[in-house]
Design a protein around this motif. Structure first.
Motif, PDB file in Angstrom:
ATOM      1  N   ASP A  73      -2.003  -3.352   8.971  1.00 29.99           N
ATOM      2  CA  ASP A  73      -2.970  -4.437   8.958  1.00 29.99           C
ATOM      3  C   ASP A  73      -4.258  -3.864   8.367  1.00 29.99           C
ATOM      4  O   ASP A  73      -4.846  -2.958   8.950  1.00 29.99           O
ATOM      5  CB  ASP A  73      -3.156  -4.913  10.411  1.00 29.99           C
ATOM      6  N   PRO A  74      -4.696  -4.348   7.198  1.00 25.45           N
ATOM      7  CA  PRO A  74      -5.867  -3.727   6.563  1.00 25.45           C
ATOM      8  C   PRO A  74      -7.123  -3.808   7.430  1.00 25.45           C
ATOM      9  O   PRO A  74      -7.997  -2.953   7.309  1.00 25.45           O
ATOM     10  CB  PRO A  74      -6.038  -4.523   5.262  1.00 25.45           C
ATOM     11  N   GLY A  75      -7.191  -4.787   8.305  1.00 28.62           N
ATOM     12  CA  GLY A  75      -8.364  -4.896   9.178  1.00 28.62           C
ATOM     13  C   GLY A  75      -8.300  -3.954  10.362  1.00 28.62           C
ATOM     14  O   GLY A  75      -9.304  -3.398  10.793  1.00 28.62           O
ATOM     15  N   ARG A  76      -7.095  -3.747  10.891  1.00 25.81           N
ATOM     16  CA  ARG A  76      -6.984  -3.004  12.153  1.00 25.81           C
ATOM     17  C   ARG A  76      -6.147  -1.733  12.037  1.00 25.81           C
ATOM     18  O   ARG A  76      -6.011  -1.004  13.021  1.00 25.81           O
ATOM     19  CB  ARG A  76      -6.376  -3.905  13.232  1.00 25.81           C
TER      20      ARG A  76
END
Ligand code: MN
Ligand code: MN
Length: 310
Positions: A73-76
């Protein structure tokens, strides 16, 4: 054990997150197992939650992951790597024999608790939470309920075990239940008697409007350092996001608000069980509701695993 990684979303057979299907009669252990409770005979309005376990299985193939890899997940970042997930199948309801249906649910919930760190129960209407909670008699615990509705009615139309009453019965039956925090309340149909009874018992009741005003302030109302069971009624979400539910109410939570609250729960507490209820996939021909519900379970498992695997 596990997953046909790389397979297309729509290939079967469908299990939760394409995890291996291991029935409760077999001997196994895992970090997480999902159990379907396809029971919606207690719905007071639009039925269909009986179809939710099957619909979420199909939708969750979109979020299938290999335990060696997890999600990226690029955000997390990387999530759920190393988590052993199992699909434990469904409890067969006894249709109108609600006491027998509830007995089967409690028995299966007990069996599930004995072999996984985090049992996840996929309803079903909200009445199924009571027989699940009957399997939690060993140690004191708190409930965080995300719901547009209080579900604390003493009775509805002479019925005491409908999806309007699971938490009223739970506080009567379960001495270990220390308190309930109910978040997302809204709508025009709440029983003033139920609201007063919950307040008098010390339950923390939080409106959807309060979440919209200040979600961080609401997170500070969550239990802290406790054993917590999360009961997630999908109608807490806004019906524009999740229309497939029995009793939708406008002015619901956004996905981000709901996830922030779940993150608050797992940050501060030991998560001992989760249910997701009241998804009625037949009421949303686009399939979005089931995808959102599956995604929510994937995100919640990842939030939990981030902490549990440390
Ligand atoms: Mn509910
Ligand atoms: Mn509800």
């Amino acid at each position: 054990m596990h997953v046909r990684a790389g397979e297309l979303t729509f290939t079967g057979p469908h299990t939760f997150f394409k995890a291996p299907y291991l029935p409760l009669e077999a001997t196994w252990e895992a970090d997480v197992a999902l159990l379907g409770l396809p029971y919606d005979f207690a719905v007071g309005f639009r039925p269909g939650a009986r179809f939710a376990p099957s619909a979420i299985r199909e939708a969750s193939a979109r979020y299938a992951f290999h335990p060696d890899e997890g999600f990226f997940d690029p955000g997390r970042g990387v999530r759920l790597r190393g988590a052993r997930v199992v699909d434990a199948g469904d409890v067969d309801p006894a249709q109108l024999e609600y006491q027998e249906s509830f007995r089967r649910i409690t028995e299966a919930a007990r069996a599930l608790r004995s072999r996984v760190r985090l049992p996840v129960f996929v309803g079903g209407d909200h009445s199924v939470t009571l027989p699940v909670l009957r399997a939690y008699t060993d140690e004191p615990f708190f409930i965080v309920q995300l719901d547009a509705h209080l579900d604390f009615s003493d009775q509805r139309n002479g019925t005491r075990y409908s999806n309007s009453s699971p938490f009223r019965r739970a506080v009567e039956e379960l001495p270990g239940l220390q308190g309930i925090t109910c978040i997302g309340l809204r709508g025009l149909r709440m029983s003033p008697e139920a609201y007063r009874a919950a307040k008098d018992r010390g339950h923390i009741l939080v409106s959807a409007q309060a979440v919209r005003r200040d979600v961080e302030a609401v997170k500070r109302l969550l239990p802290q350092g406790e054993r917590v069971y999360v009961s997630f009624d999908v109608d807490v979400l806004d019906p524009a996001l999740l229309p497939g539910t029995s009793s939708p109410e406008v002015e619901g939570l956004s996905y981000s608000e709901a996830l922030a609250l779940l993150e608050g729960v797992v940050d501060r507490n030991e998560l001992i069980g989760v249910d997701l209820v009241e998804l009625a996939p037949n009421l949303d021909p686009t399939g979005l509701s089931s995808l959102v519900a599956a995604r929510l379970l994937a995100d919640l498992l990842a939030l939990w695993w981030d902490r549990a695997s440390r």
